[in-house]
Design a protein around this motif. Structure first.
Motif, short mmCIF file in Angstrom:
data_model
loop_
_atom_site.label_atom_id
_atom_site.label_comp_id
_atom_site.label_asym_id
_atom_site.label_seq_id
_atom_site.Cartn_x
_atom_site.Cartn_y
_atom_site.Cartn_z
N GLU A 58 0.83 -1.21 0.00
CA GLU A 58 0.00 0.00 0.00
C GLU A 58 0.86 1.25 0.00
OE1 GLU A 58 -3.71 1.94 2.57
OE2 GLU A 58 -2.81 0.01 3.17
N LEU A 59 1.96 1.22 0.80
CA LEU A 59 2.89 2.36 0.83
C LEU A 59 3.54 2.57 -0.53
CD1 LEU A 59 4.34 4.57 2.40
CD2 LEU A 59 6.07 2.87 3.07
N ALA A 60 3.95 1.49 -1.19
CA ALA A 60 4.56 1.62 -2.52
C ALA A 60 3.57 2.20 -3.53
CB ALA A 60 5.07 0.25 -2.99
N ALA A 61 2.28 1.74 -3.42
CA ALA A 61 1.27 2.24 -4.35
C ALA A 61 1.03 3.74 -4.15
CB ALA A 61 -0.03 1.46 -4.18
N VAL A 62 0.96 4.16 -2.86
CA VAL A 62 0.74 5.58 -2.58
C VAL A 62 1.95 6.41 -3.02
CG1 VAL A 62 0.30 7.26 -0.76
CG2 VAL A 62 -0.84 5.05 -0.69
N ALA A 63 3.16 5.88 -2.83
CA ALA A 63 4.37 6.60 -3.26
C ALA A 63 4.41 6.73 -4.79
CB ALA A 63 5.61 5.87 -2.76
N ALA A 64 3.99 5.66 -5.48
CA ALA A 64 3.95 5.72 -6.95
C ALA A 64 2.92 6.74 -7.42
CB ALA A 64 3.63 4.33 -7.51
N GLN A 65 1.79 6.79 -6.73
CA GLN A 65 0.76 7.78 -7.08
C GLN A 65 1.29 9.19 -6.88
OE1 GLN A 65 -2.82 7.33 -4.79
NE2 GLN A 65 -3.88 9.02 -5.85
N LYS A 66 2.04 9.40 -5.80
CA LYS A 66 2.63 10.73 -5.57
C LYS A 66 3.63 11.09 -6.67
CE LYS A 66 5.49 13.34 -2.34
NZ LYS A 66 6.24 13.32 -1.07
N GLN A 67 4.45 10.11 -7.06
CA GLN A 67 5.43 10.38 -8.13
C GLN A 67 4.73 10.72 -9.44
OE1 GLN A 67 8.18 7.18 -8.76
NE2 GLN A 67 9.47 8.35 -10.19
N THR A 68 3.60 10.02 -9.71
CA THR A 68 2.84 10.33 -10.92
C THR A 68 2.30 11.76 -10.89
OG1 THR A 68 2.21 7.99 -11.15
CG2 THR A 68 0.89 9.63 -12.33
N LEU A 69 1.79 12.15 -9.71
CA LEU A 69 1.28 13.52 -9.57
C LEU A 69 2.41 14.54 -9.74
CD1 LEU A 69 -1.17 13.04 -6.57
CD2 LEU A 69 -1.78 13.52 -8.96
N GLU A 70 3.56 14.26 -9.15
CA GLU A 70 4.68 15.20 -9.29
C GLU A 70 5.13 15.31 -10.75
OE1 GLU A 70 7.53 13.51 -6.67
OE2 GLU A 70 6.83 14.63 -4.89
N THR A 71 5.16 14.17 -11.47
CA THR A 71 5.53 14.21 -12.89
C THR A 71 4.51 15.00 -13.70
OG1 THR A 71 6.62 12.06 -12.66
CG2 THR A 71 6.08 12.79 -14.90
N ARG A 72 3.24 14.80 -13.39
CA ARG A 72 2.18 15.53 -14.09
C ARG A 72 2.29 17.02 -13.85
NH1 ARG A 72 -4.39 14.81 -13.36
NH2 ARG A 72 -4.96 16.06 -15.21
N ILE A 73 2.55 17.39 -12.58
CA ILE A 73 2.65 18.82 -12.25
C ILE A 73 3.90 19.44 -12.87
CG2 ILE A 73 2.96 20.45 -10.34
CD1 ILE A 73 1.25 18.57 -8.63
N ALA A 74 5.01 18.70 -12.88
CA ALA A 74 6.29 19.26 -13.33
C ALA A 74 6.47 19.19 -14.85
CB ALA A 74 7.44 18.52 -12.64
N THR A 75 5.84 18.21 -15.51
CA THR A 75 6.12 18.00 -16.93
C THR A 75 4.88 18.07 -17.81
OG1 THR A 75 7.97 16.56 -16.32
CG2 THR A 75 7.20 16.45 -18.59
N LEU A 76 3.89 17.23 -17.54
CA LEU A 76 2.75 17.09 -18.43
C LEU A 76 1.89 18.35 -18.49
CD1 LEU A 76 1.02 15.37 -20.29
CD2 LEU A 76 -0.17 14.48 -18.27
N LEU A 77 1.47 18.86 -17.35
CA LEU A 77 0.61 20.04 -17.35
C LEU A 77 1.32 21.29 -17.90
CD1 LEU A 77 -1.31 19.55 -13.97
CD2 LEU A 77 -2.14 19.20 -16.31
N PRO A 78 2.61 21.54 -17.58
CA PRO A 78 3.29 22.68 -18.23
C PRO A 78 3.38 22.52 -19.75
CG PRO A 78 4.47 22.05 -16.26
CD PRO A 78 3.42 21.00 -16.48
N ALA A 79 3.59 21.27 -20.24
CA ALA A 79 3.64 21.06 -21.68
C ALA A 79 2.28 21.34 -22.32
CB ALA A 79 4.08 19.63 -21.99
N GLU A 80 1.19 20.89 -21.64
CA GLU A 80 -0.15 21.17 -22.16
C GLU A 80 -0.44 22.66 -22.14
OE1 GLU A 80 -2.87 18.89 -19.89
OE2 GLU A 80 -2.33 16.96 -20.82
N LYS A 81 0.02 23.34 -21.10
CA LYS A 81 -0.20 24.79 -21.03
C LYS A 81 0.60 25.52 -22.12
CE LYS A 81 -0.12 28.73 -17.91
NZ LYS A 81 0.16 29.22 -16.53
#
Length: 410
Positions: free
Chosen positions: A188-211
């Protein structure tokens, strides 16, 4: 005619004087209309030969042409996009300055595209805010799972310690259950950590590229809107500008009008001389010009440029081979003439027709002393014949208004 009269003074006149006073022959007696050829044949023949030689020398070393004009370049008023005219800000023949608005095309389609891009930017910003909130939630979940994991590990260690002290006091099933709980908490901890990393990648890379993509679309839409407003690129006068509101303008079909620059055709004439003058025309030669726009006026000018190609031989690449018969029309050697002194050009409208003489000068070669006796006499004769051509140009300047106003049928 002028050359013939000049040559007759040194050929026919001396022959006649010899016949009259040396042989005693008189006009009307021995020299009549029927015997003039026999009596003055030497003078007449010498006059014809000398006239032909003089005309050839004059027109070769001092070229003349009537193919002279104040050529100028116009600027087409063309929008960069196809559109329907929504507003017109100017009138035909109006003088405009660079940057003045001329007309505007309908921009509703471009405005809709811009609004869509702006909404997309706002949507990406909202997604960024939501993602950051989800990142805070993920951090809380991680702390919660880490706490539960620590509790499960403590319970497992306690049971294992009891089993070591009292091997039969703790059931094996209880230990297996606690180990399963610990493994589940770790997953469960690994899954939550992976979810956090996905959110950080989205905030740092994906959403700025879309913007950035949405901002680029907005900039492109704004550029298209800017292109709907057509402005004057230079100072000039609008010609053939007949646009009306509601008319569709297509840059591939025809321009909306023509803009004549303020400095078009000013202080410069374009002259076309025969190809035989190629070896004579040089930069720096003195020229004289008379234009019908300034009657009875001789304008001193100088050759500032001689085109090194004949425009009539130009070939443009196409899907058809060029037949040389199409290039048989003799082209001219193009020369650029500019006023020798400032302020003498006057009010000659662009496109005016003129007559030009260009004079060969051998002063430098004669002054250097390198020319021999015969060549020196020849060069002196060439320079002297320029006077004849200059007189002819002045006669043309005098006769031009008469020919235009009286003899042209007005």
């Amino acid at each position: 005619m002028f050359e013939t009269l000049l040559c007759s003074l040194i050929t026919i006149l001396p022959d006649y004087l010899y016949r009259r006073y040396g042989q005693g022959k008189r006009i009307g007696k021995e020299i009549t209309l029927y015997s003039v050829w026999f009596e003055l044949r030497w003078g007449i023949t010498a006059c014809l030969l000398l006239t032909v030689s003089l005309i050839t020398t004059i027109f070769y070393f001092h070229p003349s042409t009537t193919n002279v004009t104040a050529a100028y370049r116009t600027v087409a008023v063309i929008p960069e996009i196809v559109g329907r005219v929504e507003e017109v800000y100017v009138q035909p023949y109006q003088k405009v300055k660079a940057g003045d608005r001329l007309f505007r095309l309908d921009s509703s389609k471009q405005q809709a595209t811009l609004e869509t891009a702006r909404k997309r930017i706002a949507e990406v910003d909202a997604q960024t805010v939501v993602a950051k909130s989800e990142l805070v939630t993920a951090d809380a979940q991680i702390r919660q799972v880490e706490t539960a994991l620590g509790q499960a590990k403590d319970d497992l260690n306690t049971q294992l310690d009891l089993q070591r002290r009292n091997p039969g006091g703790v059931a094996r099933r209880e230990i297996d259950r606690l180990q399963s709980v610990v493994s589940g908490r770790e997953s469960e901890l690994a899954a939550v950590a992976a979810q956090k990393q996905t959110l950080e990648t989205r905030i740092a890379t994906l959403l700025p590229a879309e913007k950035s993509s949405a901002e680029a679309q907005a900039a492109e839409a704004q550029n298209a809107i800017d292109k709907t407003l057509v402005k004057a690129g230079i100072d000039g006068t609008l010609q053939q500008f007949t646009l009306r509101v509601g008319e569709v303008v297509n840059p591939l079909l025809r321009p909306a009008g023509v803009l004549v620059p303020e400095d078009a055709g000013r202080e410069r004439l374009i002259a076309g001389f025969g190809q035989i003058e190629t070896q004579v025309l040089k930069v720096g030669m003195i020229s004289e010009v008379t234009c019908i726009a300034r009657p009875f006026t001789i304008i001193p000018m100088v050759v500032t440029e001689v085109q090194t190609v004949i425009a009539g031989g130009q070939v443009r690449a196409s899907d058809q081979l060029i037949d040389t018969q199409q290039l048989m029309t003799p082209g001219t050697v193009t020369a650029v003439l500019e006023p020798l002194y400032p302020g003498q050009y006057g009010n000659i409208l662009p496109g005016s027709n003129c007559i030009a003489n260009v004079y060969t000068s051998n002063h430098d070669e004669l002054a250097s002393g390198k020319a021999g006796t015969l060549r020196g006499l020849f060069l002196h004769a060439v320079d002297a014949t320029a006077m004849v051509h200059a007189m002819i140009l002045r006669m043309q300047a005098v006769m031009a208004p008469v020919r235009t106003l009286v003899l042209s049928g007005h």
